[in-house]
Design a protein around this motif. Sequence first.
Motif, PDB file in Angstrom:
ATOM      1  N   VAL A 179      17.292  49.277  28.995  1.00  0.00           N
ATOM      2  CA  VAL A 179      18.306  50.963  29.754  1.00  0.00           C
ATOM      3  C   VAL A 179      18.816  50.862  28.539  1.00  0.00           C
ATOM      4  O   VAL A 179      19.845  49.974  27.734  1.00  0.00           O
ATOM      5  CB  VAL A 179      18.503  51.241  30.970  1.00  0.00           C
ATOM      6  CG1 VAL A 179      19.159  52.302  30.788  1.00  0.00           C
ATOM      7  CG2 VAL A 179      18.321  50.249  31.310  1.00  0.00           C
ATOM      8  N   LYS A 180      18.445  52.108  27.669  1.00  0.00           N
ATOM      9  CA  LYS A 180      18.790  52.516  25.663  1.00  0.00           C
ATOM     10  C   LYS A 180      20.163  52.871  26.182  1.00  0.00           C
ATOM     11  O   LYS A 180      20.578  54.010  27.341  1.00  0.00           O
ATOM     12  CB  LYS A 180      17.857  53.144  25.316  1.00  0.00           C
ATOM     13  CG  LYS A 180      16.512  52.303  25.182  1.00  0.00           C
ATOM     14  CD  LYS A 180      17.054  50.904  23.804  1.00  0.00           C
ATOM     15  CE  LYS A 180      15.655  50.399  23.430  1.00  0.00           C
ATOM     16  NZ  LYS A 180      16.065  49.301  23.565  1.00  0.00           N
ATOM     17  N   GLY A 181      20.883  53.060  25.312  1.00  0.00           N
ATOM     18  CA  GLY A 181      22.276  54.099  25.098  1.00  0.00           C
ATOM     19  C   GLY A 181      21.985  55.320  25.493  1.00  0.00           C
ATOM     20  O   GLY A 181      20.925  55.423  24.427  1.00  0.00           O
ATOM     21  N   GLY A 182      22.517  56.578  26.098  1.00  0.00           N
ATOM     22  CA  GLY A 182      21.730  58.019  25.922  1.00  0.00           C
ATOM     23  C   GLY A 182      20.950  57.742  27.090  1.00  0.00           C
ATOM     24  O   GLY A 182      21.068  59.643  27.434  1.00  0.00           O
ATOM     25  N   SER A 183      20.333  56.980  28.754  1.00  0.00           N
ATOM     26  CA  SER A 183      20.131  57.383  28.920  1.00  0.00           C
ATOM     27  C   SER A 183      20.747  57.428  30.041  1.00  0.00           C
ATOM     28  O   SER A 183      21.800  56.860  29.970  1.00  0.00           O
ATOM     29  CB  SER A 183      19.007  55.775  29.880  1.00  0.00           C
ATOM     30  OG  SER A 183      19.590  54.858  29.442  1.00  0.00           O
ATOM     31  N   SER A 184      20.790  58.080  31.765  1.00  0.00           N
ATOM     32  CA  SER A 184      21.399  58.062  32.652  1.00  0.00           C
ATOM     33  C   SER A 184      20.055  57.909  33.959  1.00  0.00           C
ATOM     34  O   SER A 184      18.770  57.966  33.445  1.00  0.00           O
ATOM     35  CB  SER A 184      21.657  59.420  32.810  1.00  0.00           C
ATOM     36  OG  SER A 184      20.717  60.133  32.548  1.00  0.00           O
ATOM     37  N   PHE A 185      20.758  57.595  35.383  1.00  0.00           N
ATOM     38  CA  PHE A 185      20.273  57.652  35.973  1.00  0.00           C
ATOM     39  C   PHE A 185      21.221  58.185  37.045  1.00  0.00           C
ATOM     40  O   PHE A 185      21.879  57.897  37.176  1.00  0.00           O
ATOM     41  CB  PHE A 185      19.823  55.673  36.647  1.00  0.00           C
ATOM     42  CG  PHE A 185      20.945  55.406  36.393  1.00  0.00           C
ATOM     43  CD1 PHE A 185      21.723  54.658  37.663  1.00  0.00           C
ATOM     44  CD2 PHE A 185      21.664  54.648  35.153  1.00  0.00           C
ATOM     45  CE1 PHE A 185      23.062  54.065  37.289  1.00  0.00           C
ATOM     46  CE2 PHE A 185      22.773  53.616  35.699  1.00  0.00           C
ATOM     47  CZ  PHE A 185      22.951  53.411  36.444  1.00  0.00           C
ATOM     48  N   THR A 186      20.667  58.634  38.441  1.00  0.00           N
ATOM     49  CA  THR A 186      21.386  58.790  39.388  1.00  0.00           C
ATOM     50  C   THR A 186      21.064  57.757  40.885  1.00  0.00           C
ATOM     51  O   THR A 186      20.645  57.667  40.840  1.00  0.00           O
ATOM     52  CB  THR A 186      20.704  60.121  39.843  1.00  0.00           C
ATOM     53  OG1 THR A 186      20.397  61.448  38.846  1.00  0.00           O
ATOM     54  CG2 THR A 186      21.980  61.428  40.843  1.00  0.00           C
ATOM     55  N   ASN A 187      22.867  57.919  41.416  1.00  0.00           N
ATOM     56  CA  ASN A 187      22.478  57.182  42.102  1.00  0.00           C
ATOM     57  C   ASN A 187      22.815  57.837  43.267  1.00  0.00           C
ATOM     58  O   ASN A 187      23.161  58.722  43.621  1.00  0.00           O
ATOM     59  CB  ASN A 187      23.732  56.003  42.679  1.00  0.00           C
ATOM     60  CG  ASN A 187      23.881  55.113  41.146  1.00  0.00           C
ATOM     61  OD1 ASN A 187      23.430  54.334  41.364  1.00  0.00           O
ATOM     62  ND2 ASN A 187      24.964  56.332  39.819  1.00  0.00           N
ATOM     63  N   ASN A 188      22.353  57.437  45.050  1.00  0.00           N
ATOM     64  CA  ASN A 188      22.248  58.487  46.187  1.00  0.00           C
ATOM     65  C   ASN A 188      22.153  57.536  47.462  1.00  0.00           C
ATOM     66  O   ASN A 188      22.229  56.435  47.146  1.00  0.00           O
ATOM     67  CB  ASN A 188      20.826  58.644  46.332  1.00  0.00           C
ATOM     68  CG  ASN A 188      20.000  60.007  45.490  1.00  0.00           C
ATOM     69  OD1 ASN A 188      20.530  60.249  44.603  1.00  0.00           O
ATOM     70  ND2 ASN A 188      19.283  59.072  44.206  1.00  0.00           N
ATOM     71  N   SER A 206      20.348  39.193  43.601  1.00  0.00           N
ATOM     72  CA  SER A 206      20.367  38.742  42.376  1.00  0.00           C
ATOM     73  C   SER A 206      18.666  38.828  42.349  1.00  0.00           C
ATOM     74  O   SER A 206      18.562  37.786  43.653  1.00  0.00           O
ATOM     75  CB  SER A 206      20.997  37.192  41.535  1.00  0.00           C
ATOM     76  OG  SER A 206      20.739  36.258  42.163  1.00  0.00           O
ATOM     77  N   PRO A 207      17.749  38.642  41.262  1.00  0.00           N
ATOM     78  CA  PRO A 207      16.130  38.223  41.491  1.00  0.00           C
ATOM     79  C   PRO A 207      16.546  36.611  41.464  1.00  0.00           C
ATOM     80  O   PRO A 207      15.435  35.925  42.214  1.00  0.00           O
ATOM     81  CB  PRO A 207      15.950  38.595  39.798  1.00  0.00           C
ATOM     82  CG  PRO A 207      16.372  39.450  39.770  1.00  0.00           C
ATOM     83  CD  PRO A 207      18.102  39.190  40.165  1.00  0.00           C
ATOM     84  N   THR A 246      15.571  47.806  43.651  1.00  0.00           N
ATOM     85  CA  THR A 246      16.061  49.583  43.024  1.00  0.00           C
ATOM     86  C   THR A 246      16.388  49.924  44.105  1.00  0.00           C
ATOM     87  O   THR A 246      17.348  51.544  44.867  1.00  0.00           O
ATOM     88  CB  THR A 246      14.950  49.987  42.886  1.00  0.00           C
ATOM     89  OG1 THR A 246      14.033  49.746  44.441  1.00  0.00           O
ATOM     90  CG2 THR A 246      14.008  49.188  41.901  1.00  0.00           C
ATOM     91  N   GLU A 247      16.591  49.221  45.929  1.00  0.00           N
ATOM     92  CA  GLU A 247      17.210  50.226  46.777  1.00  0.00           C
ATOM     93  C   GLU A 247      17.576  49.489  47.848  1.00  0.00           C
ATOM     94  O   GLU A 247      16.846  47.848  47.676  1.00  0.00           O
ATOM     95  CB  GLU A 247      16.142  51.174  47.468  1.00  0.00           C
ATOM     96  CG  GLU A 247      16.227  52.276  48.504  1.00  0.00           C
ATOM     97  CD  GLU A 247      14.991  52.638  48.776  1.00  0.00           C
ATOM     98  OE1 GLU A 247      15.500  52.705  49.890  1.00  0.00           O
ATOM     99  OE2 GLU A 247      14.371  53.612  48.031  1.00  0.00           O
ATOM    100  N   PHE A 248      18.704  49.345  48.318  1.00  0.00           N
ATOM    101  CA  PHE A 248      18.935  48.728  49.393  1.00  0.00           C
ATOM    102  C   PHE A 248      19.774  49.408  50.308  1.00  0.00           C
ATOM    103  O   PHE A 248      19.435  50.878  50.255  1.00  0.00           O
ATOM    104  CB  PHE A 248      20.111  47.900  48.608  1.00  0.00           C
ATOM    105  CG  PHE A 248      20.913  48.096  49.000  1.00  0.00           C
ATOM    106  CD1 PHE A 248      22.176  47.567  49.671  1.00  0.00           C
ATOM    107  CD2 PHE A 248      21.223  48.263  47.538  1.00  0.00           C
ATOM    108  CE1 PHE A 248      23.366  48.398  49.831  1.00  0.00           C
ATOM    109  CE2 PHE A 248      22.376  48.636  47.587  1.00  0.00           C
ATOM    110  CZ  PHE A 248      24.111  48.866  48.243  1.00  0.00           C
ATOM    111  N   MET A 249      19.377  48.341  52.026  1.00  0.00           N
ATOM    112  CA  MET A 249      19.825  49.650  53.184  1.00  0.00           C
ATOM    113  C   MET A 249      20.802  48.479  54.364  1.00  0.00           C
ATOM    114  O   MET A 249      20.547  47.440  54.487  1.00  0.00           O
ATOM    115  CB  MET A 249      18.423  50.313  54.216  1.00  0.00           C
ATOM    116  CG  MET A 249      19.427  51.232  55.180  1.00  0.00           C
ATOM    117  SD  MET A 249      17.889  51.997  56.142  1.00  0.00           S
ATOM    118  CE  MET A 249      16.228  50.845  55.922  1.00  0.00           C
ATOM    119  N   LEU A 250      21.578  49.048  54.904  1.00  0.00           N
ATOM    120  CA  LEU A 250      22.054  48.469  55.685  1.00  0.00           C
ATOM    121  C   LEU A 250      22.016  49.280  56.633  1.00  0.00           C
ATOM    122  O   LEU A 250      22.178  50.318  57.028  1.00  0.00           O
ATOM    123  CB  LEU A 250      24.201  48.276  55.840  1.00  0.00           C
ATOM    124  CG  LEU A 250      24.785  48.171  54.110  1.00  0.00           C
ATOM    125  CD1 LEU A 250      25.635  48.054  53.617  1.00  0.00           C
ATOM    126  CD2 LEU A 250      24.412  46.827  53.829  1.00  0.00           C
TER     127      LEU A 250
END
Length: 101
Positions: A58-67, A16-17, A29-33
Motif C-alpha cells: 500500500v503506497k503512501g497517500g492512499s486511503s481506505f475506509t473502515n466500517n 494472521s495469514p 479483509t473482514e471479520f465478524m463477532l
Amino acid sequence: MYDNLSTAKNYTLDASPVALGLASNEYVTEFMLVFGVVPANFRQVEAPKVDCKVLSTVKGGSSFTNNADVGGVYNGQWIQAVTRWTTKVYGKPPKLPTTGY
C-alpha cells in the motif's frame, strides 16, 4: 475461526495469514463477532480493540475506509449503529537524526 469463547474473558485472537493457514496472496479483509443470545444487561465493560497491519504494497497517500456496525434485539426491536472512518496511509517516516544519547 474461534468458537465457544466466553464474554466474561478477554482474548487476543490471532488472525494472521500464518495462524489461519492462508496462501501468500490471501489476507483477511473482514471479520465478524457473533454473541448469540446473551443475558439481560449484557454490555461493554472494556473498550474493544483491533490491531491491524496494512500491506507493505500500500503506497503512501492512499486511503481506505473502515466500517463497523453493531446490532441486537432490544425490547423486541432490532437496534443497529454504524460507524465509518477513513484512514490515510502516510508511508514510512523518515529516519530521525541521532541525538548523542
